[in-house]
Scaffold this motif. Sequence first.
Motif, PDB file in Angstrom:
ATOM      1  N   ASN A 162       0.834  -1.200   0.000  1.00 27.00           N
ATOM      2  CA  ASN A 162       0.000   0.000   0.000  1.00 27.00           C
ATOM      3  C   ASN A 162       0.869   1.249   0.000  1.00 27.00           C
ATOM      4  OD1 ASN A 162      -1.430  -1.953   2.191  1.00 27.00           O
ATOM      5  ND2 ASN A 162      -2.972  -0.899   1.005  1.00 27.00           N
ATOM      6  N   VAL A 163       0.370   2.295  -0.630  1.00 29.72           N
ATOM      7  CA  VAL A 163       0.862   3.655  -0.405  1.00 29.72           C
ATOM      8  C   VAL A 163      -0.288   4.371   0.295  1.00 29.72           C
ATOM      9  CG1 VAL A 163       1.681   5.809  -1.409  1.00 29.72           C
ATOM     10  CG2 VAL A 163       2.351   3.615  -2.430  1.00 29.72           C
ATOM     11  N   ILE A 164      -0.081   4.683   1.564  1.00 29.91           N
ATOM     12  CA  ILE A 164      -1.124   5.280   2.392  1.00 29.91           C
ATOM     13  C   ILE A 164      -0.969   6.794   2.354  1.00 29.91           C
ATOM     14  CG2 ILE A 164      -2.201   5.321   4.668  1.00 29.91           C
ATOM     15  CD1 ILE A 164      -0.673   2.606   5.164  1.00 29.91           C
ATOM     16  N   VAL A 165      -1.964   7.454   1.785  1.00 33.85           N
ATOM     17  CA  VAL A 165      -1.936   8.899   1.609  1.00 33.85           C
ATOM     18  C   VAL A 165      -2.696   9.543   2.768  1.00 33.85           C
ATOM     19  CG1 VAL A 165      -2.590  10.798   0.072  1.00 33.85           C
ATOM     20  CG2 VAL A 165      -1.816   8.607  -0.893  1.00 33.85           C
ATOM     21  N   GLN A 166      -2.114  10.553   3.372  1.00 34.31           N
ATOM     22  CA  GLN A 166      -2.755  11.252   4.477  1.00 34.31           C
ATOM     23  C   GLN A 166      -4.128  11.750   4.060  1.00 34.31           C
ATOM     24  OE1 GLN A 166      -2.363  11.548   7.529  1.00 34.31           O
ATOM     25  NE2 GLN A 166      -3.116  13.487   8.283  1.00 34.31           N
ATOM     26  N   ALA A 167      -5.147  11.362   4.811  1.00 31.55           N
ATOM     27  CA  ALA A 167      -6.518  11.792   4.529  1.00 31.55           C
ATOM     28  C   ALA A 167      -6.720  13.228   5.011  1.00 31.55           C
ATOM     29  CB  ALA A 167      -7.510  10.861   5.224  1.00 31.55           C
ATOM     30  N   THR A 168      -7.413  14.040   4.211  1.00 28.85           N
ATOM     31  CA  THR A 168      -7.602  15.441   4.574  1.00 28.85           C
ATOM     32  C   THR A 168      -8.421  15.602   5.846  1.00 28.85           C
ATOM     33  OG1 THR A 168      -9.519  15.646   3.111  1.00 28.85           O
ATOM     34  CG2 THR A 168      -7.375  16.262   2.207  1.00 28.85           C
ATOM     35  N   CYS A 169      -9.244  14.618   6.202  1.00 31.46           N
ATOM     36  CA  CYS A 169     -10.033  14.734   7.434  1.00 31.46           C
ATOM     37  C   CYS A 169      -9.150  14.698   8.681  1.00 31.46           C
ATOM     38  CB  CYS A 169     -11.109  13.654   7.511  1.00 31.46           C
ATOM     39  SG  CYS A 169     -10.468  11.980   7.522  1.00 31.46           S
ATOM     40  N   HIS A 170      -7.910  14.235   8.541  1.00 30.88           N
ATOM     41  CA  HIS A 170      -6.957  14.256   9.653  1.00 30.88           C
ATOM     42  C   HIS A 170      -6.057  15.502   9.611  1.00 30.88           C
ATOM     43  CE1 HIS A 170      -7.639  10.469  11.712  1.00 30.88           C
ATOM     44  NE2 HIS A 170      -7.751   9.861  10.548  1.00 30.88           N
ATOM     45  N   GLY A 171      -6.236  16.339   8.603  1.00 33.88           N
ATOM     46  CA  GLY A 171      -5.439  17.555   8.508  1.00 33.88           C
ATOM     47  C   GLY A 171      -3.958  17.241   8.408  1.00 33.88           C
ATOM     48  N   LYS A 172      -3.168  17.988   9.154  1.00 42.70           N
ATOM     49  CA  LYS A 172      -1.714  17.794   9.143  1.00 42.70           C
ATOM     50  C   LYS A 172      -1.242  16.911  10.296  1.00 42.70           C
ATOM     51  CE  LYS A 172      -0.918  22.090   6.681  1.00 42.70           C
ATOM     52  NZ  LYS A 172      -2.243  22.706   6.765  1.00 42.70           N
ATOM     53  N   ASP A 173      -2.177  16.301  10.999  1.00 41.77           N
ATOM     54  CA  ASP A 173      -1.853  15.339  12.055  1.00 41.77           C
ATOM     55  C   ASP A 173      -1.712  13.973  11.395  1.00 41.77           C
ATOM     56  OD1 ASP A 173      -1.692  13.548  14.133  1.00 41.77           O
ATOM     57  OD2 ASP A 173      -3.413  14.338  15.225  1.00 41.77           O
TER      58      ASP A 173
END
Length: 132
Positions: free
Chosen positions: A68-79
């Motif tokens: 997998n390439v796990i992309v930061q979800a925008t619902c978590h912001g920059k956390d």
Amino acid sequence: MMDADWIPFHPNPKTPDFVVQEGAVDAHCHVFGPVAEFPYAPERKYTPCDAGKDQLFALRDHLGFSRNVIVQATCHGKDNRAMVDACRAGGDLARGIASVGADVTDEELADMHDAGVRGVRFNFVKRLVDAT
């Protein structure tokens, strides 16, 4: 609580009719929460259901992907903690893409690199992010 119009992940997805090539990578996927451990950002534009690393890895295996390439979800912001946690748990089978601000430190970048993060996300989709 997830948005009323959010469709939760399917609990029993169908196995693909084709065989995924050995070594195939799911090159853009997300982890959502679980919110009790990894709260969603107050500035988020949507609230999904919890679908953490265990669900992601089970889906990866069910569909026949190797990694997998796990992309930061925008619902978590920059956390990036949920994504980094998933990358650490995935070991060599997972890499990550973070969302960072101008205030990110070299130490934070080094820690994310150690977890398997290999890039940053720049999101320009207006419905998902603020004007900055």
